[in-house]
Design a protein around this motif. Structure first.
Motif, PDB file in Angstrom:
ATOM      1  N   UNK A 273       0.854  -1.184   0.000  1.00 37.47           N
ATOM      2  CA  UNK A 273       0.000   0.000   0.000  1.00 37.47           C
ATOM      3  C   UNK A 273       0.889   1.232   0.000  1.00 37.47           C
ATOM      4  N   UNK A 274       0.309   2.340  -0.382  1.00 36.99           N
ATOM      5  CA  UNK A 274       1.084   3.569  -0.516  1.00 36.99           C
ATOM      6  C   UNK A 274       0.841   4.541   0.625  1.00 36.99           C
ATOM      7  N   UNK A 275      -0.245   4.327   1.404  1.00 39.01           N
ATOM      8  CA  UNK A 275      -0.580   5.258   2.465  1.00 39.01           C
ATOM      9  C   UNK A 275      -1.345   6.456   1.936  1.00 39.01           C
ATOM     10  N   UNK A 278      -4.601   6.988  -0.806  1.00 40.07           N
ATOM     11  CA  UNK A 278      -4.577   5.974  -1.852  1.00 40.07           C
ATOM     12  C   UNK A 278      -4.967   4.621  -1.251  1.00 40.07           C
TER      13      UNK A 278
ATOM     14  N   UNK B 112       9.670  -0.018   0.420  1.00 37.51           N
ATOM     15  CA  UNK B 112       8.652   1.024   0.538  1.00 37.51           C
ATOM     16  C   UNK B 112       7.345   0.466   1.086  1.00 37.51           C
ATOM     17  N   UNK B 113       7.427  -0.733   1.700  1.00 39.96           N
ATOM     18  CA  UNK B 113       6.200  -1.346   2.216  1.00 39.96           C
ATOM     19  C   UNK B 113       6.540  -2.282   3.358  1.00 39.96           C
ATOM     20  N   UNK B 134       7.428   8.763  -1.565  1.00 40.10           N
ATOM     21  CA  UNK B 134       6.758   9.421  -2.696  1.00 40.10           C
ATOM     22  C   UNK B 134       6.859  10.920  -2.532  1.00 40.10           C
ATOM     23  N   UNK B 146       3.446   6.561  -9.479  1.00 37.76           N
ATOM     24  CA  UNK B 146       3.404   6.276  -8.040  1.00 37.76           C
ATOM     25  C   UNK B 146       3.884   4.854  -7.753  1.00 37.76           C
ATOM     26  N   UNK B 149       7.733   3.947  -3.793  1.00 34.24           N
ATOM     27  CA  UNK B 149       7.641   4.863  -2.668  1.00 34.24           C
ATOM     28  C   UNK B 149       6.313   4.769  -1.959  1.00 34.24           C
ATOM     29  N   UNK B 150       6.288   5.339  -0.746  1.00 32.50           N
ATOM     30  CA  UNK B 150       5.045   5.433   0.018  1.00 32.50           C
ATOM     31  C   UNK B 150       4.957   6.856   0.554  1.00 32.50           C
ATOM     32  N   UNK B 151       3.787   7.198   1.052  1.00 30.64           N
ATOM     33  CA  UNK B 151       3.598   8.534   1.599  1.00 30.64           C
ATOM     34  C   UNK B 151       4.532   8.751   2.795  1.00 30.64           C
ATOM     35  N   UNK B 154       3.628   7.195   6.209  1.00 31.42           N
ATOM     36  CA  UNK B 154       3.807   5.752   6.237  1.00 31.42           C
ATOM     37  C   UNK B 154       5.296   5.423   6.326  1.00 31.42           C
TER      38      UNK B 154
END
Lengths: 376, 376
Positions: A273-275, A278, B112-113, B134, B146, B149-151, B154
């Protein structure tokens, strides 16, 4: 999932990803098309899948072959296809390749420009040539550009020029677009082909060939008409537009012969998941746009997927490949849902991937090997 | 055109098409970047061009290597790169590949997760990990999606989780987009990176690494800032955002190191017209989207071309590749003009093609061999 492939996958030890092709299905599709369209000679489009086992099997069935390069011509000759069953169907050929094909006995060439005609006249004198014509067609999933063909008026002039150059002005070809599901497009194209026959007759040239190209679809996410329906539509259109002066007919199926004969078995590398806002999960497979699934470009071809958790709860996903390339995304806009139970290590089968996969695969992108392939 | 390549092409007998790379330019670019950014360790992005001569030369210069797969890791190890100079920078890794890299001594991994972190914790225990974040960046020619990466929020949670899993929560990475020409994007990204350092410090974790990814451009049709300008912009941004507590810095250039070191020599196969109202000539080369020029997808990267007739009268063209694929068009919307004297058989050189060409090439599409390549 074709039953023979399903049984094979139960026990086979394969690299991942790997394409598995059931050559019996290839033979079945070819035979069905031959039966539905008895007046046509079938030129299998080798580029769709040039696996030795496929070319060999179709050669024994009596197929002819539409080729794009000397590599494909040599492949057919190695499988003892006689050169009179080979068409050099690429309108863009190096002159030394034309000369090489001619030396090996190939006598049927496509063209769509004066410069190409002159090359053929010099390096394959006296050969049969057919002119690819641009036609406005709708309804194809893999779009055709204006890359191939010329306007009908120019085609007429070029066919006259072909005769002046000592070539056999044999006929015209067109293509209704790959994965074409609108059967009326063949009739629309034949209206224009028939008009060209008339125009050339007035200039003293009797055309003989209508090459109807490919376009026969595979079943991806939506149903498509049967091979029989295609055959019937084309038979009726030929009768309507050419009456009792029927031309020689060629069809050049690729996808329609091998597409649904193949399944890519891949592996889930990561679900993440991307957070933020999203909500969609990202599912990364070990096969992507650069390893065989190039036809997901612009999400054009939408493959069906099988997972070990089918039947369980699903949720929307973005589906992507394994490389460090940001463009290696399969489906982001198309509405794909996959089981929420899906996790890294699970096998995912991608159906109807027998056509336009192995040879599109990058040679070593990101250090990954090209897509493996096996015929059963 | 780099002078050494020009001299080489005058006499060399090469297959067509063929990429020629001047490895001295590769070394020059690397050295310039090292001089401009002395505080950074340079991890060459192997995926840009994994030619043995390039990896070998950079290894001797002392470069580190950003890798995407076991294939690339093994390549570096074969060139005697010690594993502490290798980063497994793909955020999408099979667990068995992580285990294999760990067994070979690699101790630096991207993620990234949470699922990827758990794989790394199980199969590369105690390793240094950095989280790809991200970021909203503008100005890149090859767009970032996208996919990686993640936010940031996160990312903070995942770095805390990394420590819980016994890993070394080493830092963060971001990427401003490939062929990035807006130097202010690095500063914008460092604002966010610095905020993450602060947020983690409050949770008892002292991050050490900022991995600034790649983005350094090649010169295609338009001028780009110099390597020195990039170095200066990054140095100033680091000083502004991290003051006297400077982090370890990694950069991962690929295109900026090898792009302008390479030239593809190709051949014109056909120049044609379509008739009707279409005035543009179509120029077909023997290299296309499926044989090395994948980055012309959506006409993103616009290469410069040299022809034997430069300086003469020009006219607009559509530029396409040699295959029977209607999508194999290089430039149709971009305003390309080529000399009206151009004809089949002429050599056309495509400049700044050292990056992201050879390995993108299809293995055998349409029966054509993959793009040949030679280092001089």
């Amino acid at each position: 999932m074709p039953p023979k492939i399903a049984r094979f996958l139960e026990t086979a030890e394969l690299p991942s990803p790997c394409l598995v092709v059931d050559v019996d299905i290839v033979a079945h599709n070819w035979t069905e098309l031959a039966r539905s369209l008895p007046q046509a000679r079938i030129f299998y489009a080798v580029k769709a899948n040039p696996a030795n086992e496929i070319v060999s099997r179709l050669a024994r069935l009596g197929s002819c072959f539409d080729t794009a390069s000397m590599g494909e011509i040599d492949l057919c000759l190695r499988h003892r296809v006689s050169p009179d069953r080979i068409s050099f169907g690429n309108t863009i050929k190096k002159e030394r390749d034309i000369a090489s094909a001619f030396a090996k006995g190939v006598r049927l060439y496509a063209f769509d420009s004066e410069a190409e005609l002159e090359k053929i006249a010099r390096s394959a004198p006296g050969s049969k040539v057919y002119c690819r014509v641009l036609m406005e067609c709708e309804g194809a999933e893999w779009p055709l550009s204006r890359k191939f063909g010329c306007e009908p008026e120019m085609a007429a002039d070029l066919l006259v020029r072909a005769r002046e150059l000592g070539l056999d002005a044999y006929g015209v070809s067109f293509h209704v677009g790959s994965q074409q599901t609108d059967l009326t497009q063949y009739d629309k194209a034949l209206v224009q082909a028939s008009a060209l026959f008339d125009a050339l007759a007035e200039r003293g040239i009797e055309l003989k060939l209508v090459n109807m190209g490919g376009g026969f679809p595979s079943r991806y996410r939506t149903d498509v008409p049967s091979i029989e329906a295609y055959g019937a539509a084309i038979r009726e259109a030929l009768a309507r537009r050419f009456g009792d002066r029927q031309p020689d007919v060629i069809v050049e199926p690729g996808r329609g012969i091998v597409g649904d004969a193949g399944v890519i078995q891949s592996e889930v590398v990561l679900v993440s998941e991307k957070g933020g806002n999203d909500q969609r999960r990202w599912v990364y497979l070990d096969v992507g746009k650069f390893h065989g699934l190039a036809e997901t470009m612009d999400e054009a071809i939408k493959y069906r997927l099988l997972t070990p958790h089918d039947g369980g709860e699903t949720a929307p996903v973005v589906l992507a490949g394994p490389t460090c390339d940001s463009a290696d995304i399969l489906y982001e806009k198309a509405d794909y849902r996959l089981p929420t139970a899906l996790k890294a290590g699970d096998k995912v089968c991608i159906l109807a991937t027998g056509a336009y996969t192995t040879t599109y695969s990058a040679v070593a992108f990101n250090g990954f090997p090209p897509l493996a392939s096996i015929c059963i």
